[in-house]
Design a protein around this motif. Structure first.
Motif, PDB file in Angstrom:
ATOM      1  N   ASP A  62       0.849  -1.191   0.000  1.00  0.00           N
ATOM      2  CA  ASP A  62       0.000   0.000   0.000  1.00  0.00           C
ATOM      3  C   ASP A  62       0.885   1.242   0.000  1.00  0.00           C
ATOM      4  OD1 ASP A  62      -2.641  -1.304   0.278  1.00  0.00           O
ATOM      5  OD2 ASP A  62      -1.824  -1.970   2.205  1.00  0.00           O
ATOM      6  N   SER A  63       0.580   2.171  -0.891  1.00  0.00           N
ATOM      7  CA  SER A  63       1.394   3.370  -1.026  1.00  0.00           C
ATOM      8  C   SER A  63       0.483   4.584  -1.163  1.00  0.00           C
ATOM      9  CB  SER A  63       2.334   3.237  -2.229  1.00  0.00           C
ATOM     10  OG  SER A  63       3.263   4.295  -2.278  1.00  0.00           O
ATOM     11  N   LEU A  64       1.055   5.691  -1.631  1.00  0.00           N
ATOM     12  CA  LEU A  64       0.332   6.952  -1.778  1.00  0.00           C
ATOM     13  C   LEU A  64       0.590   7.559  -3.153  1.00  0.00           C
ATOM     14  CD1 LEU A  64       1.190   8.498   1.703  1.00  0.00           C
ATOM     15  CD2 LEU A  64      -1.116   7.881   0.955  1.00  0.00           C
ATOM     16  N   CYS A  65      -0.381   8.298  -3.644  1.00  0.00           N
ATOM     17  CA  CYS A  65      -0.200   9.032  -4.897  1.00  0.00           C
ATOM     18  C   CYS A  65       0.496  10.364  -4.595  1.00  0.00           C
ATOM     19  CB  CYS A  65      -1.543   9.294  -5.566  1.00  0.00           C
ATOM     20  SG  CYS A  65      -1.417  10.424  -6.982  1.00  0.00           S
ATOM     21  N   PRO A  66       1.619  10.644  -5.250  1.00  0.00           N
ATOM     22  CA  PRO A  66       2.347  11.895  -4.996  1.00  0.00           C
ATOM     23  C   PRO A  66       1.575  13.156  -5.365  1.00  0.00           C
ATOM     24  CG  PRO A  66       3.761  10.286  -6.082  1.00  0.00           C
ATOM     25  CD  PRO A  66       2.364   9.754  -6.158  1.00  0.00           C
ATOM     26  N   LYS A  67       0.522  13.017  -6.156  1.00  0.00           N
ATOM     27  CA  LYS A  67      -0.262  14.189  -6.559  1.00  0.00           C
ATOM     28  C   LYS A  67      -1.553  14.326  -5.739  1.00  0.00           C
ATOM     29  CE  LYS A  67       2.584  15.255  -9.898  1.00  0.00           C
ATOM     30  NZ  LYS A  67       3.456  16.449  -9.795  1.00  0.00           N
ATOM     31  N   CYS A  68      -2.183  13.200  -5.417  1.00  0.00           N
ATOM     32  CA  CYS A  68      -3.422  13.256  -4.633  1.00  0.00           C
ATOM     33  C   CYS A  68      -3.176  13.801  -3.227  1.00  0.00           C
ATOM     34  CB  CYS A  68      -4.046  11.864  -4.521  1.00  0.00           C
ATOM     35  SG  CYS A  68      -4.799  11.237  -6.036  1.00  0.00           S
ATOM     36  N   VAL A  69      -2.081  13.359  -2.614  1.00  0.00           N
ATOM     37  CA  VAL A  69      -1.824  13.708  -1.210  1.00  0.00           C
ATOM     38  C   VAL A  69      -1.724  15.221  -0.989  1.00  0.00           C
ATOM     39  CG1 VAL A  69      -0.104  13.574   0.635  1.00  0.00           C
ATOM     40  CG2 VAL A  69      -0.838  11.495  -0.543  1.00  0.00           C
ATOM     41  N   PRO A  70      -0.914  15.963  -1.757  1.00  0.00           N
ATOM     42  CA  PRO A  70      -0.876  17.415  -1.529  1.00  0.00           C
ATOM     43  C   PRO A  70      -2.232  18.091  -1.732  1.00  0.00           C
ATOM     44  CG  PRO A  70       1.013  16.712  -2.839  1.00  0.00           C
ATOM     45  CD  PRO A  70       0.084  15.544  -2.768  1.00  0.00           C
ATOM     46  N   GLU A  71      -3.022  17.574  -2.665  1.00  0.00           N
ATOM     47  CA  GLU A  71      -4.348  18.149  -2.901  1.00  0.00           C
ATOM     48  C   GLU A  71      -5.250  17.969  -1.688  1.00  0.00           C
ATOM     49  OE1 GLU A  71      -4.313  17.186  -7.734  1.00  0.00           O
ATOM     50  OE2 GLU A  71      -5.761  16.203  -6.414  1.00  0.00           O
ATOM     51  N   GLU A 353       7.609  19.045  -4.226  1.00  0.00           N
ATOM     52  CA  GLU A 353       7.191  19.275  -5.610  1.00  0.00           C
ATOM     53  C   GLU A 353       8.355  19.126  -6.588  1.00  0.00           C
ATOM     54  OE1 GLU A 353       5.196  23.017  -5.852  1.00  0.00           O
ATOM     55  OE2 GLU A 353       3.718  22.502  -4.326  1.00  0.00           O
ATOM     56  N   VAL A 354       9.329  18.296  -6.236  1.00  0.00           N
ATOM     57  CA  VAL A 354      10.498  18.073  -7.073  1.00  0.00           C
ATOM     58  C   VAL A 354      10.087  17.615  -8.479  1.00  0.00           C
ATOM     59  CG1 VAL A 354      10.718  15.688  -6.249  1.00  0.00           C
ATOM     60  CG2 VAL A 354      12.725  16.863  -7.175  1.00  0.00           C
ATOM     61  N   THR A 355      10.812  18.067  -9.482  1.00  0.00           N
ATOM     62  CA  THR A 355      10.552  17.607 -10.846  1.00  0.00           C
ATOM     63  C   THR A 355      11.089  16.190 -11.010  1.00  0.00           C
ATOM     64  OG1 THR A 355      12.657  18.467 -11.661  1.00  0.00           O
ATOM     65  CG2 THR A 355      10.754  19.944 -11.772  1.00  0.00           C
ATOM     66  N   ASP A 356      10.530  15.456 -11.966  1.00  0.00           N
ATOM     67  CA  ASP A 356      11.014  14.100 -12.226  1.00  0.00           C
ATOM     68  C   ASP A 356      12.484  14.114 -12.615  1.00  0.00           C
ATOM     69  OD1 ASP A 356       8.544  13.045 -11.661  1.00  0.00           O
ATOM     70  OD2 ASP A 356       7.930  12.872 -13.764  1.00  0.00           O
ATOM     71  N   GLU A 357      12.883  15.110 -13.398  1.00  0.00           N
ATOM     72  CA  GLU A 357      14.276  15.191 -13.843  1.00  0.00           C
ATOM     73  C   GLU A 357      15.229  15.272 -12.657  1.00  0.00           C
ATOM     74  OE1 GLU A 357      16.695  17.866 -17.074  1.00  0.00           O
ATOM     75  OE2 GLU A 357      15.673  18.965 -15.474  1.00  0.00           O
ATOM     76  N   ARG A 358      14.935  16.165 -11.712  1.00  0.00           N
ATOM     77  CA  ARG A 358      15.830  16.308 -10.561  1.00  0.00           C
ATOM     78  C   ARG A 358      15.727  15.106  -9.632  1.00  0.00           C
ATOM     79  NH1 ARG A 358      15.876  19.017  -5.355  1.00  0.00           N
ATOM     80  NH2 ARG A 358      13.813  19.931  -5.646  1.00  0.00           N
ATOM     81  N   ARG A 359      14.543  14.576  -9.464  1.00  0.00           N
ATOM     82  CA  ARG A 359      14.370  13.414  -8.582  1.00  0.00           C
ATOM     83  C   ARG A 359      15.183  12.221  -9.075  1.00  0.00           C
ATOM     84  NH1 ARG A 359      10.309   9.413  -8.781  1.00  0.00           N
ATOM     85  NH2 ARG A 359       9.104  10.713 -10.220  1.00  0.00           N
ATOM     86  N   PHE A 360      15.107  11.935 -10.358  1.00  0.00           N
ATOM     87  CA  PHE A 360      15.869  10.803 -10.896  1.00  0.00           C
ATOM     88  C   PHE A 360      17.372  11.035 -10.776  1.00  0.00           C
ATOM     89  CE2 PHE A 360      12.028  10.039 -13.845  1.00  0.00           C
ATOM     90  CZ  PHE A 360      11.438   9.206 -12.903  1.00  0.00           C
ATOM     91  N   ALA A 361      17.790  12.294 -10.963  1.00  0.00           N
ATOM     92  CA  ALA A 361      19.225  12.602 -10.892  1.00  0.00           C
ATOM     93  C   ALA A 361      19.745  12.574  -9.459  1.00  0.00           C
ATOM     94  CB  ALA A 361      19.490  13.969 -11.518  1.00  0.00           C
TER      95      ALA A 361
END
Length: 701
Positions: A62-71, A353-361
């Motif tokens: 069980d996990s969380l949606c990174p977009k639903c939670v802040p909303e 709110e990190v971007t995918d680009e920075r998160r992966f890097a």
């Protein structure tokens, strides 16, 4: 050539191996039942009674949606949803799968509204498997604790924890990235009253099992609280032996007297922010002389009798090259540093709110840490020398057995999920500087299996200590140990750690003296423990980890898992807003603004003198520039500036397209120069909204 004593010790090990076979066989015959100690209302667990969460892969969790939670969190903070929905519903929850792909372990998940997400859990599948296979099982189920643990899906369900964290204030005298609590940016002050602090400390020992928690005062910066020293004193008074402060060290560096006052109050450990060797390596924290601050803080604290635990937040591309340098620093200062805590970055708080680009890097995992230690120090092999921190609970269980049913407190028990934390150790000779990985001369994995069998037999203190001694002897390789290390040193180390025989190594209780501190420090051998603790964020969140958290936060709304509080649904934001002390306007009017060190401002220090060994080559290595070469933002502030500039460029482009359309299609004349001002482009003549402006310190000038 080996000393004669090494051959004698080898003979003892061989003999102990034979004796163990007899002891182990006898120990299996009609084991004694587990007793219920005074500090618990349930009996000690046998190894086979411990449960485990689903492990291995592929598996679902069980996990969380990174977009639903802040909303959802915003709706709660704005009053659109009640707080109790977090206790009764499954807000933002989605299923996740943990899989292997191309030798890496990934978490992948899909939200019906926001689509697909994935992130790396480990870059080495064999290492990940090793940690899960060594997991000894969960601690005793939590019970009779609804007044403290009642947080819906985020509720702690196993154990009693090992470190109780109390944030004294959300104020901080720095404003840096990364920051999982977004200090100085939330627009209000949340600071505990003296009654709040006493209530939280009293509540923590009101339930059983009554383990010997390590109390950590944090923030913000805890030294800014007017109750910092009082909180330390009260913790000692009610029975906590291990009291620590999670600090950036500024106040301790500026005042030897303050360091002494903290030590006299009962501070035992300083959990010191420490991101690398040299001011350049720490420059991402935006304090001009931060490494000098660390050296002075270490000097003042150690002189006062406080032990120091450097805490290194590791961000890939920012300071992962500092892993070896920090370990060398500890090796070269064995009389001062005996514990290192590496914390791979968690993209939460300021970085949610990190971007995918920075998160992966920038993503850095525990497997990255194990490989960086090997590659940068040549000290440890990932699979051979690292174990889940939870394996330490095997030895805590044995110590609980030896201390018997009359003990008032249980041992510290690190029963966290195997994906949460790892550890290894180096035995260092304080006189010669020689160091060896403990696992190179002690078969730790077999030792843990042996000790679990000793504990399961429940034969009483004397036989249990005999079984431990036999196991230590049979798993010890004298030829691989440091030159001057002896079997007797090994036995003393374990006894000193767990207090099994009652021998006086220097007290750790609240009435300890300077003589006790000196006695404990007189040990020739430094057992340098290197830990990695990886806190979750919304991209890799796993409720199976949250359920057995060993680092609960004590709050006005009960004790909440570290990850559920700082990440998860965001209990921190909600609790602090519910119980805020004052708006900034009111706080400023009544108490003024405290000093903040940011923008590369330097801390004024009374002296730069210290006796610590610092490797010149490590200092001169300078700042890591990987992300500059890739053109990737280094932090949340830089991302926001880039997003603002990109929005401005897009609006300017759109305005130019409209001008060309009007000129060439509609045949309208060009407007006068300067007709479309920048402010208009950014928002119809109004100031740019806050999210488009570069952040400034809410508490600073």
């Amino acid at each position: 050539m080996h000393k004669p004593i090494k051959y004698a010790e080898k003979a003892v090990s061989v003999a102990a191996n034979g004796a163990w076979a007899i002891f182990e066989r006898a120990n299996r015959v009609r084991p004694n039942p587990s007793f219920t100690p005074k500090w618990s209302d349930k009996p000690l667990l046998k190894s086979w009674e411990k449960t485990k969460p689903p492990l291995g892969w592929p598996r679902e969790t069980d996990s969380l949606c990174p977009k639903c939670v802040p909303e959802v969190r915003k709706k709660i903070l704005d009053g659109g949803l009640p707080v109790d929905i977090l206790r009764t519903g499954k807000i933002g929850e989605i299923k996740a799968r943990i899989i292997e792909r191309e030798g890496k372990i990934l978490m992948v998940k899909d939200c019906p509204r926001h689509g697909h997400f994935e992130d790396v859990m480990a870059i080495d599948a064999a290492f990940f498997r090793h940690l899960e296979e060594c997991f000894p099982g969960r601690d005793i189920p939590a019970h009779a604790d609804a007044h403290l643990h009642n947080h819906g899906s985020s509720t702690i369900r196993h154990g009693r924890g090992s470190v109780l964290t109390i944030d004294l204030t959300n104020r901080c005298n720095m404003m840096c990235d990364p920051c999982f609590m977004d200090a100085n940016q939330v627009g209000f002050v949340h600071e505990l009253t003296w009654d709040d602090i006493k209530t939280m400390l009293d509540n923590a020992i009101s339930i059983k099992p009554r383990r010997q928690l390590s109390v950590q005062f944090s923030g913000g910066e805890p030294t800014l609280s007017p109750y910092f020293l009082d909180a330390i004193r009260y913790s000692r008074k009610v029975g906590y032996n291990s009291v620590q402060a999670a600090t950036n060290g500024i106040e301790f560096a500026r005042s030897a007297e303050f360091s002494k006052a903290a030590a006299e109050a009962g501070l035992r450990y300083a959990y010191l922010q420490f991101d690398g060797i040299g001011n350049a390596a720490n420059s991402h924290r935006l304090v001009g002389n931060l490494f000098d601050v660390k050296l002075q803080a270490i000097t003042n604290l150690h002189n006062a009798g406080v032990d120091i635990i450097p805490v290194i937040t590791i961000v890939n591309g920012i300071n992962n090259e500092q892993v070896g340098a920090v370990i060398r620093f500890a090796q070269e200062n064995p009389k001062t540093i005996s514990f290192l805590a590496f914390q791979p970055v968690s993209f939460t708080g300021r970085d949610e709110e990190v971007t995918d680009e920075r998160r992966f890097a920038q993503r850095y995992t525990l497997s990255h840490l194990a490989h960086d230690v090997k590659n940068q120090t040549r000290l440890c092999e990932p699979v051979r020398d690292w174990f889940p921190i939870s394996m330490m609970s095997t030895f805590s269980d044995w110590a609980d057995l030896v201390h018997g049913p009359a003990a008032n407190w249980g041992q510290v028990s690190c029963g966290c999920h195997p994906n949460c934390g790892i550890g290894t150790a180096i035995m260092i000779d304080k006189q010669t500087g020689e160091g060896r990985a403990v696992t190179s001369f002690l078969n730790v994995e077999r030792l843990a299996r042996d000790i679990a069998k000793v504990t399961d037999g429940a034969r009483g203190p004397k036989l249990s200590m005999f079984g431990m001694a036999l196991s230590l002897l049979r798993n010890y390789d004298s030829f691989a140990a440091p030159t001057h290390f002896k079997l007797l040193d090994l036995l003393k180390k374990f006894d000193k750690t767990y207090g099994a025989t009652g021998r006086d190594y220097g007290k750790v209780q609240g009435d300890r003296t300077a003589a006790d501190i000196a006695k404990r420090r007189s040990d020739r051998w430094n057992f340098l423990f290197i830990a990695g603790m990886w806190f979750q964020d919304l991209f890799n969140y796993d409720f199976r980890r949250t359920e057995q958290c060993i680092i609960p936060y004590a709050t006005q709304e009960g004790e909440i898992s570290f990850c559920a509080y700082n990440t998860g649904i965001g209990w921190r934001n909600i609790v602090e807003k519910m119980h805020m002390t004052a708006t900034l306007t009111k706080w400023y009017a009544e108490r003024g603004r405290h000093e903040i060190f940011a923008g590369n401002k330097k801390v004024a220090l009374p002296t730069l003198e210290h006796k610590l060994a610092v490797n010149v080559a490590d200092v001169e290595r300078g700042k890591q520039t990987d992300l500059d070469a890739l053109g990737i933002a280094k932090n949340a502030r830089e991302e926001k500036v880039r997003a603002r500039d990109e929005k401005l460029r897009q609006k300017q482009h759109d305005a130019e397209m409209e001008r060309l359309y009007r000129k060439h299609i509609l045949r309208e004349p060009d407007p006068e120069p300067g007709f479309v001002p920048v402010d208009t482009l950014l928002g119809g003549g109004q100031p740019a909204p806050a999210e488009e402006r570069e952040e400034v310190g809410s508490f600073g000038d």
